[in-house]
Design an enzyme around this catalytic site. Structure first.
Site, short mmCIF file in Angstrom:
data_model
loop_
_atom_site.label_atom_id
_atom_site.label_comp_id
_atom_site.label_asym_id
_atom_site.label_seq_id
_atom_site.Cartn_x
_atom_site.Cartn_y
_atom_site.Cartn_z
N HIS A 237 0.30 -1.31 -0.28
CA HIS A 237 -0.07 -0.07 -0.60
C HIS A 237 0.50 1.39 0.06
CE1 HIS A 237 -3.52 2.26 -0.14
NE2 HIS A 237 -3.00 2.91 1.02
N HIS A 264 3.93 11.04 2.56
CA HIS A 264 2.93 11.69 1.46
C HIS A 264 3.97 12.76 1.75
CE1 HIS A 264 -0.38 8.93 1.22
NE2 HIS A 264 -0.96 9.35 2.28
ZN LIG Z 1 -2.75 5.48 0.89
#
Ligand SMILES: [Zn+2]
Length: 305
Positions: A237, A264
């Site tokens: 993931h 991120h």
């Molecule tokens: Zn994700």
């Protein structure tokens, strides 16, 4: 010729917003060549548009979120990963809320919807961003880098000391192609810890979060009855997330991506670092498909998984 691609017709679905818990409508529309990937807030007056660009990424706490002129669209990374995975260059994504619906927490529902719409080749050549000099970003013990490579390969390592994270399954490599993306990555779901989810709920976040759209862990184990889809689903993931985050650079990459505990924020720093270092990359096209080092989903060739 390796040409740009979009979808052949518009298509819509509905899902739940992870944070709001409310129903969100999602539609895809084709766009002409050289338009890129553009989000549109269909719920707001004037339906403002927000292009999928690295410089518009704002908070990266839980997901990648874009903000332009105070208009926001959140949790874009799983959808962008599906778009990148299928090699789509031009697409309008209309969303009726401030967040993309979470679906099952993976990219597969988006892949299926985009394939149902069908892919079409366009008149213009597909543009790639080829890394020609290494670029690396670090934060504490975390790092992420892009180095020159013929093709697109992703290496990711995570380091969770939790009984459900087996040491043997915290590292993964993907040789990117649409086929590998669909079969090895697209089904990998996001994951969260019960104690974090309870904390988020106290702040009115993650109201739509459930075992239907995430792998949920308590202090000792995975609490979803169905368990994992892959032994190394967590790190898969993280690669899925990275493909979505990296697509905000505006082109498919020709590079080797390597990362240790990245997320991120660091993924976004990395692509902004590339874009601000003109010597680190070149924009290239291929007038012969055979010369292109990345294989994309063959148009008119259905894959079912
Ligand atoms: Zn994700």
């Amino acid at each position: 010729m390796m040409r740009q691609r979009t979808i052949s017709k518009s298509i819509s679905t509905k899902g739940i917003g992870l944070h709001s818990g409310k129903t969100v409508a999602l539609s895809f529309q084709p766009l002409p060549p050289d338009h890129g990937i553009i989000f549109e807030r269909s719920d707001l007056p004037g339906t403002p548009r927000i292009p999928a660009q690295a410089t518009l990424v704002r908070d990266t706490m839980m997901s990648s979120n874009l903000v332009k002129d105070e208009v926001r669209i959140g949790t874009v990374e799983h959808l962008l990963s599906a778009v990148a995975g299928l090699g789509i260059d031009n697409l309008l994504i209309q969303v009726s809320a401030a967040e993309v619906p979470i679906m099952d927490g993976s990219a597969l529902p988006f892949v299926n919807l985009l394939l149902e719409a069908g892919l079409v080749e366009q008149s213009e050549l597909k543009k790639f961003l080829q890394i020609v000099e290494p670029v690396k970003v670090t934060a504490e013990d975390k790092w992420a880098q892009l180095t020159p490579f013929t093709g697109f390969e992703l290496n990711f390592e995570i380091d969770f000391s939790h009984p459900a994270f087996n040491k043997d399954y915290q590292h993964a490599t993907l040789a990117f192609s649409s086929e590998n993306f669909i079969s090895q990555l697209s089904r990998a779901r996001t994951f969260g810890f019960l104690k974090d989810i309870e904390q988020l709920r106290r702040h009115n976040l993650a109201l739509g979060g459930s075992m239907d759209n995430a792998i949920v862990l308590d202090d000792k184990k995975i609490i979803n009855a169905e368990g994992l889809r892959f032994s190394d689903e967590f790190v898969r993931h993280k690669i899925l997330d990275a493909i979505g985050d990296l697509y905000l650079i505006g082109y498919p990459l020709l590079a080797k991506f390597s990362a240790y505990k990245s997320g991120h924020a660091l993924n976004n720093q990395l692509i902004k670092q590339v874009l601000s270092s003109p010597d680190s990359f070149e924009i290239v096209t291929f007038d012969d498909n055979v010369k292109c080092p990345v294989d994309y989903f063959k148009i008119n060739n259905k894959v079912s998984i």
